[in-house]
Design a protein around this motif. Structure first.
Motif, PDB file in Angstrom:
ATOM      1  N   GLY A 231       0.814  -1.204   0.000  1.00  0.00           N
ATOM      2  CA  GLY A 231       0.000   0.000   0.000  1.00  0.00           C
ATOM      3  C   GLY A 231       0.851   1.258   0.000  1.00  0.00           C
ATOM      4  O   GLY A 231       2.075   1.211  -0.166  1.00  0.00           O
ATOM      5  N   ALA A 232       0.212   2.370   0.195  1.00  0.00           N
ATOM      6  CA  ALA A 232       0.872   3.676   0.094  1.00  0.00           C
ATOM      7  C   ALA A 232       1.344   4.158   1.459  1.00  0.00           C
ATOM      8  O   ALA A 232       0.848   3.712   2.499  1.00  0.00           O
ATOM      9  N   PRO A 233       2.296   5.092   1.485  1.00  0.00           N
ATOM     10  CA  PRO A 233       2.669   5.726   2.764  1.00  0.00           C
ATOM     11  C   PRO A 233       1.485   6.526   3.303  1.00  0.00           C
ATOM     12  O   PRO A 233       0.583   6.911   2.554  1.00  0.00           O
ATOM     13  N   ARG A 234       1.500   6.772   4.601  1.00  0.00           N
ATOM     14  CA  ARG A 234       0.330   7.425   5.193  1.00  0.00           C
ATOM     15  C   ARG A 234       0.743   8.434   6.258  1.00  0.00           C
ATOM     16  O   ARG A 234       1.766   8.270   6.922  1.00  0.00           O
ATOM     17  N   LEU A 235      -0.088   9.452   6.389  1.00  0.00           N
ATOM     18  CA  LEU A 235       0.081  10.469   7.415  1.00  0.00           C
ATOM     19  C   LEU A 235      -1.109  10.375   8.349  1.00  0.00           C
ATOM     20  O   LEU A 235      -2.264  10.482   7.914  1.00  0.00           O
ATOM     21  N   ASP A 236      -0.845  10.150   9.644  1.00  0.00           N
ATOM     22  CA  ASP A 236      -1.906  10.033  10.642  1.00  0.00           C
ATOM     23  C   ASP A 236      -1.896  11.246  11.538  1.00  0.00           C
ATOM     24  O   ASP A 236      -0.839  11.662  12.049  1.00  0.00           O
ATOM     25  N   ALA A 237      -3.082  11.813  11.732  1.00  0.00           N
ATOM     26  CA  ALA A 237      -3.254  12.967  12.610  1.00  0.00           C
ATOM     27  C   ALA A 237      -4.166  12.576  13.765  1.00  0.00           C
ATOM     28  O   ALA A 237      -5.293  12.116  13.543  1.00  0.00           O
ATOM     29  N   ALA A 238      -3.644  12.719  14.987  1.00  0.00           N
ATOM     30  CA  ALA A 238      -4.457  12.466  16.173  1.00  0.00           C
ATOM     31  C   ALA A 238      -5.146  13.770  16.549  1.00  0.00           C
ATOM     32  O   ALA A 238      -4.485  14.775  16.826  1.00  0.00           O
ATOM     33  N   THR A 239      -6.476  13.775  16.532  1.00  0.00           N
ATOM     34  CA  THR A 239      -7.241  14.995  16.762  1.00  0.00           C
ATOM     35  C   THR A 239      -7.981  14.925  18.092  1.00  0.00           C
ATOM     36  O   THR A 239      -8.349  13.841  18.560  1.00  0.00           O
ATOM     37  N   ALA A 240      -8.191  16.094  18.677  1.00  0.00           N
ATOM     38  CA  ALA A 240      -8.910  16.155  19.948  1.00  0.00           C
ATOM     39  C   ALA A 240     -10.397  15.929  19.742  1.00  0.00           C
ATOM     40  O   ALA A 240     -11.068  15.301  20.559  1.00  0.00           O
ATOM     41  N   ALA A 241     -10.939  16.442  18.629  1.00  0.00           N
ATOM     42  CA  ALA A 241     -12.366  16.327  18.357  1.00  0.00           C
ATOM     43  C   ALA A 241     -12.613  15.182  17.369  1.00  0.00           C
ATOM     44  O   ALA A 241     -11.747  14.846  16.559  1.00  0.00           O
ATOM     45  N   PRO A 242     -13.785  14.569  17.435  1.00  0.00           N
ATOM     46  CA  PRO A 242     -14.111  13.505  16.478  1.00  0.00           C
ATOM     47  C   PRO A 242     -14.044  14.016  15.046  1.00  0.00           C
ATOM     48  O   PRO A 242     -14.329  15.182  14.771  1.00  0.00           O
ATOM     49  N   THR A 243     -13.664  13.142  14.132  1.00  0.00           N
ATOM     50  CA  THR A 243     -13.542  13.509  12.726  1.00  0.00           C
ATOM     51  C   THR A 243     -14.868  13.248  12.019  1.00  0.00           C
ATOM     52  O   THR A 243     -15.335  12.108  11.957  1.00  0.00           O
ATOM     53  N   THR A 244     -15.459  14.302  11.496  1.00  0.00           N
ATOM     54  CA  THR A 244     -16.736  14.168  10.805  1.00  0.00           C
ATOM     55  C   THR A 244     -16.508  13.951   9.312  1.00  0.00           C
ATOM     56  O   THR A 244     -15.408  14.141   8.776  1.00  0.00           O
ATOM     57  N   GLU A 245     -17.568  13.579   8.625  1.00  0.00           N
ATOM     58  CA  GLU A 245     -17.485  13.378   7.174  1.00  0.00           C
ATOM     59  C   GLU A 245     -17.128  14.683   6.478  1.00  0.00           C
ATOM     60  O   GLU A 245     -16.383  14.706   5.496  1.00  0.00           O
ATOM     61  N   GLY A 246     -17.644  15.793   6.999  1.00  0.00           N
ATOM     62  CA  GLY A 246     -17.323  17.084   6.402  1.00  0.00           C
ATOM     63  C   GLY A 246     -15.853  17.417   6.513  1.00  0.00           C
ATOM     64  O   GLY A 246     -15.251  17.974   5.585  1.00  0.00           O
TER      65      GLY A 246
END
Length: 371
Positions: free
Chosen positions: A243-258
């Motif tokens: 697969g491809a390389p990936r960038l992961d971001a840990a966020t304080a708020a839930p990630t919405t579809e928007g």
């Protein structure tokens, strides 16, 4: 699951690898259409492989995939159908002194010291390595006089590795050699394997530690349901299936579809590519971000108003290949399938062929064994 996994990628040697070794000689280990069944369950279903002289060959796959059964077939401790050759001979006809074997489960006499165990197994051969040197190789020199039963799990495993290499084998089978070993002990075993291979020993390694296989193996074969579903050099497998390389971001708020759509649009504008952005349990993940594009991807997160606590970037690894080709959730074939990976199978292997291919330790008690 990647459907390409079902292709017989393992039938062709890895690019730059010559079957039989760099000198074009005959392979040390050959399996052609190897089959083994336990009742109605096919533990091995037409396995083809070859291992070159001086090569470290990694065998990976889920529990129950057939790895231990294949090792047992190649070491002559179980019968299997198909073409099996070791040094050009059927496995059971090979001079045992040329083989080293560390089964997945091996229980030597508990009331012997590490030194006595290595001495004993070395004594089974006309020529053996110096016991002290072998103990030092596996990091057991300081604990050589401790009884086996008092050793930690990692120390026991290192001692077992020592008994498998004391005869200085031409071909070494290691089935999960570093299970339970601490990081320092693992490094010692890794250095030993690298040194043995550099000196011409052929190493057949099975392991669930993908980083270990990726570091040590020249080529890798992956078993699934008793078949080789992919093989080649680790970097080749990662390129083809990781697969491809990936960038992961840990966020304080839930990630919405928007938020996902906004980040995808921002990355598309800045990188000029059509990215894959997905929500994760910890935040979100952007696939296909090359190292030089990390800054642009971070800017896209800022543009989308994404506040993140931490960022991590990673390239695909052999573990990603493993998960892609086997599935993260793997169900063992059938109810009560073959005893392939079970502890009982390992104990049977230890009874049939001790490390180094010598006689069983329980058949004779070396000095001090009756303490």
């Amino acid at each position: 699951m990647d459907e390409t996994a079902t292709a017989d990628a393992g039938d062709a040697p890895a690019e730059g690898a010559t079957p039989g070794g760099p000198d074009g000689g005959d392979p040390v280990v050959v399996g052609e259409g190897v089959r083994k069944s336990y009742g109605d369950v096919d533990a091995l279903d037409g396995v083809d492989l070859d291992v070159a002289a001086g090569e470290v060959f990694g065998l990976i796959g889920p529990n129950g995939a057939g790895k231990t059964t294949l090792v047992r077939a190649l070491t002559g401790t179980t019968e299997a159908e198909g073409g099996l050759r070791v040094f050009g001979e059927p496995p059971r006809e090979v001079d045992p002194s040329r083989i080293g074997l560390l089964p997945q489960s091996f229980d030597p006499p508990a009331r012997l010291t590490a030194r006595e165990l290595v001495d004993y197994y070395g004594g089974l051969y006309d020529a053996a390595r110096d016991t002290e040197a072998v103990l030092d190789d596996v990091g057991m020199a300081d604990d050589a006089d401790a009884w086996y039963e008092t050793l930690s799990g990692g120390q026991r495993r290192r001692t077992c590795v020592a008994t498998a290499v004391v005869n200085d084998p031409d071909l070494l089978f290691l089935d999960e050699p570093t299970t339970g070993i601490d990081p320092a002990g693992r490094r010692a075993i890794h250095r030993l394997i690298e040194r043995l291979a550099a000196d011409g020993t052929t190493v057949f390694l099975t392991s669930h530690a993908m980083d270990e296989v990726e570091r040590l193996a020249d080529r890798v074969a992956m078993l699934r349901d008793g078949r080789v579903v992919a093989s080649g050099a680790p970097d080749r497998l990662v390129t083809e299936h990781g697969g491809a390389p990936r960038l992961d971001a840990a966020t304080a708020a839930p990630t919405t579809e928007g938020v996902v759509e906004a980040v995808a649009a921002g990355v598309r504008d800045r990188l000029g590519t059509d990215p894959t952005v997905e929500a994760t349990d910890d935040g979100l993940r952007v696939w296909g971000v090359r190292p030089e594009a990390i800054g642009d991807a971070v800017d896209a997160l800022d543009d989308a108003g994404v506040a993140f606590d931490s960022l991590s970037w990673s390239e695909p690894s052999l573990e990603d290949v493993y998960l892609r080709l086997t599935g993260e959730e793997y169900a063992r074939r059938g109810d009560g399938g073959p005893p392939d990976e079970a502890a009982g199978e390992g104990r049977r292997a230890a009874d049939d062929a001790t490390p180094g291919g010598g006689r069983a330790a329980d058949d004779a008690t070396p000095d001090g064994g009756d303490r």
